[in-house]
Design a protein around this motif. Structure first.
Motif, PDB file in Angstrom:
ATOM      1  N   GLU A   1       0.830  -1.207   0.000  1.00  0.00           N
ATOM      2  CA  GLU A   1       0.000   0.000   0.000  1.00  0.00           C
ATOM      3  C   GLU A   1       0.865   1.257   0.000  1.00  0.00           C
ATOM      4  OE1 GLU A   1      -3.526   2.004   2.689  1.00  0.00           O
ATOM      5  OE2 GLU A   1      -3.570  -0.117   2.159  1.00  0.00           O
ATOM      6  N   LEU A   2       1.956   1.230   0.763  1.00  0.00           N
ATOM      7  CA  LEU A   2       2.852   2.389   0.762  1.00  0.00           C
ATOM      8  C   LEU A   2       3.425   2.626  -0.628  1.00  0.00           C
ATOM      9  CD1 LEU A   2       4.963   1.976   4.044  1.00  0.00           C
ATOM     10  CD2 LEU A   2       3.139   3.626   3.600  1.00  0.00           C
ATOM     11  N   TRP A   3       3.847   1.544  -1.274  1.00  0.00           N
ATOM     12  CA  TRP A   3       4.446   1.679  -2.608  1.00  0.00           C
ATOM     13  C   TRP A   3       3.434   2.247  -3.605  1.00  0.00           C
ATOM     14  CZ3 TRP A   3       9.508   0.830  -3.953  1.00  0.00           C
ATOM     15  CH2 TRP A   3       9.804   0.829  -5.318  1.00  0.00           C
ATOM     16  N   ASN A   4       2.215   1.839  -3.477  1.00  0.00           N
ATOM     17  CA  ASN A   4       1.185   2.265  -4.426  1.00  0.00           C
ATOM     18  C   ASN A   4       0.799   3.731  -4.291  1.00  0.00           C
ATOM     19  OD1 ASN A   4       1.069  -0.236  -5.607  1.00  0.00           O
ATOM     20  ND2 ASN A   4      -0.659  -0.948  -4.380  1.00  0.00           N
ATOM     21  N   THR A   5       1.241   4.379  -3.206  1.00  0.00           N
ATOM     22  CA  THR A   5       0.973   5.814  -3.101  1.00  0.00           C
ATOM     23  C   THR A   5       1.770   6.593  -4.141  1.00  0.00           C
ATOM     24  OG1 THR A   5       2.759   6.200  -1.494  1.00  0.00           O
ATOM     25  CG2 THR A   5       0.578   5.591  -0.619  1.00  0.00           C
ATOM     26  N   GLY A   6       2.870   5.997  -4.594  1.00  0.00           N
ATOM     27  CA  GLY A   6       3.661   6.640  -5.640  1.00  0.00           C
ATOM     28  C   GLY A   6       4.652   7.666  -5.150  1.00  0.00           C
ATOM     29  N   THR A   7       4.656   7.972  -3.852  1.00  0.00           N
ATOM     30  CA  THR A   7       5.580   8.985  -3.353  1.00  0.00           C
ATOM     31  C   THR A   7       6.953   8.360  -3.099  1.00  0.00           C
ATOM     32  OG1 THR A   7       5.094   8.623  -1.004  1.00  0.00           O
ATOM     33  CG2 THR A   7       3.654  10.137  -2.217  1.00  0.00           C
ATOM     34  N   GLU A   8       7.993   9.116  -3.374  1.00  0.00           N
ATOM     35  CA  GLU A   8       9.347   8.590  -3.214  1.00  0.00           C
ATOM     36  C   GLU A   8       9.666   8.313  -1.748  1.00  0.00           C
ATOM     37  OE1 GLU A   8      12.694   6.846  -4.180  1.00  0.00           O
ATOM     38  OE2 GLU A   8      11.168   7.542  -5.615  1.00  0.00           O
ATOM     39  N   ALA A   9       9.118   9.124  -0.843  1.00  0.00           N
ATOM     40  CA  ALA A   9       9.363   8.913   0.592  1.00  0.00           C
ATOM     41  C   ALA A   9       8.824   7.558   1.040  1.00  0.00           C
ATOM     42  CB  ALA A   9       8.719  10.034   1.400  1.00  0.00           C
ATOM     43  N   ASN A  10       7.617   7.227   0.589  1.00  0.00           N
ATOM     44  CA  ASN A  10       7.031   5.944   0.957  1.00  0.00           C
ATOM     45  C   ASN A  10       7.781   4.785   0.308  1.00  0.00           C
ATOM     46  OD1 ASN A  10       5.120   6.985   2.658  1.00  0.00           O
ATOM     47  ND2 ASN A  10       3.471   7.010   1.135  1.00  0.00           N
ATOM     48  N   LYS A  11       8.225   4.999  -0.916  1.00  0.00           N
ATOM     49  CA  LYS A  11       8.997   3.939  -1.582  1.00  0.00           C
ATOM     50  C   LYS A  11      10.308   3.676  -0.840  1.00  0.00           C
ATOM     51  CE  LYS A  11       7.179   4.347  -6.297  1.00  0.00           C
ATOM     52  NZ  LYS A  11       7.507   4.554  -7.729  1.00  0.00           N
ATOM     53  N   GLU A  12      10.916   4.736  -0.340  1.00  0.00           N
ATOM     54  CA  GLU A  12      12.155   4.560   0.425  1.00  0.00           C
ATOM     55  C   GLU A  12      11.885   3.809   1.731  1.00  0.00           C
ATOM     56  OE1 GLU A  12      16.069   4.518   1.326  1.00  0.00           O
ATOM     57  OE2 GLU A  12      15.107   5.065  -0.571  1.00  0.00           O
ATOM     58  N   THR A  13      10.742   4.079   2.340  1.00  0.00           N
ATOM     59  CA  THR A  13      10.350   3.334   3.544  1.00  0.00           C
ATOM     60  C   THR A  13      10.193   1.850   3.236  1.00  0.00           C
ATOM     61  OG1 THR A  13       9.219   5.242   4.521  1.00  0.00           O
ATOM     62  CG2 THR A  13       8.568   3.074   5.313  1.00  0.00           C
TER      63      THR A  13
END
Length: 313
Positions: free
Chosen positions: A100-112
């Motif tokens: 779900e975090l990845w699907n937000t598309g934000t780089e910060a969440n992808k790094e998490t």
């Protein structure tokens, strides 16, 4: 499979041949301590060394290794260090949360997600030939957990880079070789680059002694048995606590999306492991042999650092 058949299979070289062919196809206890496990240690000079021998599959089991996926990261509520249910084909709450975090598309969440993603470890039985730091371990059988760096050494032994190097099956009593483990600190992490296999040679000259060693091996299937994993609900509860949230977000639908491609596309190492497992399985049906009854994304350094932090807390 009897010990005699194990030796005959070694002489025929069937498993080694199968392993190499499959790889070639891919052109591209006490005090909380589990006494079954052996861990290398560094001496006062900051280096570590040992000589070990990877052992064949335990009697009644298919493979001389098993693999485990796990997660290890620190959140606002502490450390989350748990085996992933994806190891046994189940759904894992952290995997779903990461999706779900990845699907937000934000780089910060992808790094998490990258920091929280699952890590791959391997487990095998070993015989300790030499342990300078703890000589009392010598001549004993243990379980050994290792990561990508050492797995690559095993893979390279089965498929040498140069023509003048002889392929070996590192898990073979007679046709294998001792593994010289060498550890140094590099950029704050344990580094195994200097580790290497010794010359090809039987573990011992006495078959009876080697059979006794074989019978002392620990079950690898038990390492990844269902009882080694917490339930989905317990993992979810722990995840919420570590994240400092009352409600950790969960995916509500299965979907083919960008994260699925990122997280589930097998890595090169995963593909090789699958091919090697198939090779071992197929070796049981080789006509010239008696029918044997063979009944990480991050490298090991990161995983060790995480687990050492847990021990220190």
């Amino acid at each position: 499979m009897s010990f005699a058949n194990l030796k005959k299979q070694s002489k025929l070289g069937s498993l080694t041949e199968k392993l190499v062919k499959e790889v070639e196809k891919m052109s591209t206890g006490s005090n909380g301590v589990d006494e079954r496990f052996w861990k290398p240690e560094m001496d006062k000079t900051g280096v570590g060394s040992a000589v070990i021998r990877f052992l064949p599959a335990p009697d009644g089991e298919d493979l001389p290794w098993v693999k485990m996926y796990s997660h290890a990261f620190q959140g606002t509520g502490g450390w989350y260090i748990e085996n992933s249910l994806t190891t046994i084909g189940g759904k894992d709450p952290l995997g779903e949360y990461n999706r779900e975090l990845w699907n937000t598309g934000t780089e910060a969440n992808k790094e998490t997600v990258r920091k929280q993603k699952r890590k791959l470890s391997y487990y095998s039985n070993i015989y300790v030939v030499k342990d300078p730091t703890n000589p009392q371990n010598e001549g004993k059988v243990f379980l050994f957990k290792f990561g990508k760096k050492i797995f690559d050494k095993i893979l390279n032994a089965m498929q040498p880079e140069f023509e003048d190097e002889e392929p070996i099956n590192p898990f073979d009593f007679w046709g294998g070789a001792n593994f010289k483990l060498k550890i140094v600190k590099k950029d704050g992490y344990w580094n195994y680059d200097k580790s290497e296999f010794d010359r090809l040679a039987p573990l011992l000259d006495d078959d009876d002694a080697m059979e006794a060693i074989w019978k002392k091996e620990y079950s690898l299937a038990a390492v990844v048995a269902p009882d080694q994993f917490k339930s989905y609900e317990d993992l979810e509860k722990r995840l919420k606590s570590v994240l400092g949230q009352k409600n950790a977000a969960r995916a509500v639908a299965e979907q083919e999306d960008e994260y699925e491609s990122y997280a589930q596309t097998p890595s090169k190492e995963d593909k090789i492991m699958e091919e090697l497992e198939v090779s071992y399985q197929k070796s049981k049906s080789v006509p010239s042999l008696p029918s044997p009854q063979v009944t990480v994304d991050e490298d090991e350094d990161d995983a060790m650092k995480y687990f050492q932090k847990l021990v220190d807390e």
